[in-house]
Structures are given as structure tokens and as C-alpha cells.
Design a protein around this motif. Structure first.
Motif, mmCIF file in Angstrom:
data_model
loop_
_atom_site.group_PDB
_atom_site.id
_atom_site.type_symbol
_atom_site.label_atom_id
_atom_site.label_comp_id
_atom_site.label_asym_id
_atom_site.label_seq_id
_atom_site.Cartn_x
_atom_site.Cartn_y
_atom_site.Cartn_z
ATOM 1 N N LEU A 49 57.897 98.132 46.882
ATOM 2 C CA LEU A 49 58.483 97.609 45.651
ATOM 3 C C LEU A 49 58.016 98.400 44.435
ATOM 4 C CD1 LEU A 49 58.327 93.783 46.362
ATOM 5 C CD2 LEU A 49 60.323 95.283 46.388
ATOM 6 N N ARG A 50 56.761 98.861 44.448
ATOM 7 C CA ARG A 50 56.279 99.712 43.346
ATOM 8 C C ARG A 50 57.077 101.001 43.287
ATOM 9 N NH1 ARG A 50 51.126 97.898 44.717
ATOM 10 N NH2 ARG A 50 50.837 99.628 46.132
ATOM 11 N N GLU A 51 57.249 101.636 44.451
ATOM 12 C CA GLU A 51 57.998 102.898 44.489
ATOM 13 C C GLU A 51 59.457 102.681 44.104
ATOM 14 O OE1 GLU A 51 57.330 104.426 48.387
ATOM 15 O OE2 GLU A 51 55.270 104.996 47.940
ATOM 16 N N LEU A 52 60.032 101.551 44.499
ATOM 17 C CA LEU A 52 61.406 101.245 44.137
ATOM 18 C C LEU A 52 61.541 101.101 42.622
ATOM 19 C CD1 LEU A 52 64.266 100.557 45.123
ATOM 20 C CD2 LEU A 52 63.539 98.171 45.228
ATOM 21 N N GLY A 53 60.596 100.414 42.005
ATOM 22 C CA GLY A 53 60.611 100.268 40.551
ATOM 23 C C GLY A 53 60.486 101.603 39.844
ATOM 24 N N GLU A 54 59.614 102.462 40.364
ATOM 25 C CA GLU A 54 59.457 103.796 39.775
ATOM 26 C C GLU A 54 60.747 104.597 39.907
ATOM 27 O OE1 GLU A 54 56.156 105.588 41.734
ATOM 28 O OE2 GLU A 54 54.709 104.162 40.910
ATOM 29 N N ALA A 55 61.396 104.490 41.059
ATOM 30 C CA ALA A 55 62.647 105.229 41.274
ATOM 31 C C ALA A 55 63.738 104.729 40.327
ATOM 32 C CB ALA A 55 63.095 105.086 42.723
ATOM 33 N N LYS A 56 63.812 103.419 40.121
ATOM 34 C CA LYS A 56 64.814 102.881 39.204
ATOM 35 C C LYS A 56 64.539 103.328 37.772
ATOM 36 C CE LYS A 56 66.286 98.872 41.814
ATOM 37 N NZ LYS A 56 66.375 97.412 41.882
ATOM 38 N N ALA A 57 63.265 103.335 37.379
ATOM 39 C CA ALA A 57 62.918 103.785 36.031
ATOM 40 C C ALA A 57 63.267 105.261 35.854
ATOM 41 C CB ALA A 57 61.428 103.550 35.767
ATOM 42 N N LEU A 58 62.993 106.053 36.873
ATOM 43 C CA LEU A 58 63.333 107.474 36.802
ATOM 44 C C LEU A 58 64.839 107.658 36.683
ATOM 45 C CD1 LEU A 58 62.555 110.461 36.997
ATOM 46 C CD2 LEU A 58 62.728 110.243 39.480
ATOM 47 N N ARG A 59 65.595 106.911 37.453
ATOM 48 C CA ARG A 59 67.049 107.019 37.393
ATOM 49 C C ARG A 59 67.562 106.655 36.002
ATOM 50 N NH1 ARG A 59 70.421 104.074 41.862
ATOM 51 N NH2 ARG A 59 69.692 105.854 43.031
ATOM 52 N N GLU A 60 66.971 105.623 35.380
ATOM 53 C CA GLU A 60 67.396 105.245 34.036
ATOM 54 C C GLU A 60 67.099 106.338 33.025
ATOM 55 O OE1 GLU A 60 66.103 101.447 32.702
ATOM 56 O OE2 GLU A 60 66.879 100.425 34.466
ATOM 57 N N ARG A 61 65.973 107.015 33.197
ATOM 58 C CA ARG A 61 65.650 108.111 32.270
ATOM 59 C C ARG A 61 66.558 109.307 32.475
ATOM 60 N NH1 ARG A 61 60.380 106.863 33.705
ATOM 61 N NH2 ARG A 61 60.199 108.756 34.929
ATOM 62 N N VAL A 62 66.901 109.579 33.735
ATOM 63 C CA VAL A 62 67.696 110.765 34.039
ATOM 64 C C VAL A 62 69.174 110.532 33.730
ATOM 65 C CG1 VAL A 62 68.440 112.262 35.930
ATOM 66 C CG2 VAL A 62 66.065 111.588 35.754
ATOM 67 N N GLN A 63 69.666 109.324 33.969
ATOM 68 C CA GLN A 63 71.087 109.023 33.769
ATOM 69 C C GLN A 63 71.220 107.798 32.871
ATOM 70 O OE1 GLN A 63 72.289 108.373 37.794
ATOM 71 N NE2 GLN A 63 72.627 110.519 38.189
ATOM 72 N N PRO A 64 70.903 107.924 31.570
ATOM 73 C CA PRO A 64 70.886 106.729 30.716
ATOM 74 C C PRO A 64 72.252 106.061 30.568
ATOM 75 C CG PRO A 64 70.546 108.714 29.417
ATOM 76 C CD PRO A 64 70.506 109.118 30.861
ATOM 77 N N ARG A 65 73.330 106.819 30.501
ATOM 78 C CA ARG A 65 74.649 106.198 30.317
ATOM 79 C C ARG A 65 75.034 105.393 31.547
ATOM 80 N NH1 ARG A 65 79.161 110.200 28.703
ATOM 81 N NH2 ARG A 65 77.893 110.246 26.836
ATOM 82 N N ARG A 66 74.812 105.974 32.720
ATOM 83 C CA ARG A 66 75.152 105.265 33.961
ATOM 84 C C ARG A 66 74.268 104.033 34.134
ATOM 85 N NH1 ARG A 66 75.741 109.033 39.029
ATOM 86 N NH2 ARG A 66 77.387 109.800 37.689
ATOM 87 N N ALA A 67 72.992 104.162 33.772
ATOM 88 C CA ALA A 67 72.078 103.031 33.894
ATOM 89 C C ALA A 67 72.482 101.911 32.936
ATOM 90 C CB ALA A 67 70.649 103.482 33.609
ATOM 91 N N ARG A 68 72.906 102.281 31.719
ATOM 92 C CA ARG A 68 73.340 101.264 30.759
ATOM 93 C C ARG A 68 74.589 100.554 31.276
ATOM 94 N NH1 ARG A 68 76.747 100.842 26.128
ATOM 95 N NH2 ARG A 68 75.888 99.342 24.671
#
Length: 69
Positions: free
Chosen positions: A35-54
Motif C-alpha cells: 500500500l505504501r508503494e501504491l501510494g507512492e506510484a499514484k503520487a508520482l503519476r499525479e506529478r507526471v501527468q497532472p491534467r490526467r490525474a485532475r
């Protein structure tokens, strides 16, 4: 040329060698790590693809607003 089936057999043997009964503490520890790694991956995805994450957050919010209990 090496046989391509050997790594699969080694992997199967490794899985068979694992203890069948793992303790609850070990399972919870592995789950917490996942779950920690999953949270880190989601945070990374939001930083890399902010429009898609929004857009994904907006869709999730819309689902939650229209959900009926």
C-alpha cells in the motif's frame, strides 16, 4: 542456446519452496509495504501527468456525488 523453459521451472520451484502458512504479521507487513508503494506510484503519476490525474479526481468526485447508499 539456453533452454527458455528453465527460468519458468526455477520460478515454480521457488514458489513451491515458500512456506505455505505465513503468519498474519508477515501478511500485514507485506500488505502495508504494497500500500505504501501504491501510494507512492499514484503520487508520482499525479506529478507526471497532472491534467490526467485532475480529470481522474473529477470523475471520482462525480461518482461519489451520484452514488446512492
Amino acid at each position: 542456446m539456453p533452454d527458455l523453459e528453465e527460468p519458468a521451472e526455477d520460478a515454480a520451484e521457488g514458489a513451491a519452496r515458500e512456506p505455505a502458512s505465513e503468519t498474519d504479521a508477515e501478511r500485514r507487513r507485506r500488505r502495508a509495504q504494497f500500500l505504501r508503494e501504491l501510494g507512492e506510484a499514484k503520487a508520482l503519476r499525479e506529478r507526471v501527468q497532472p491534467r490526467r490525474a485532475r480529470a481522474a479526481r473529477m470523475r471520482q468526485a462525480m461518482r461519489m456525488r451520484t452514488f446512492r447508499w
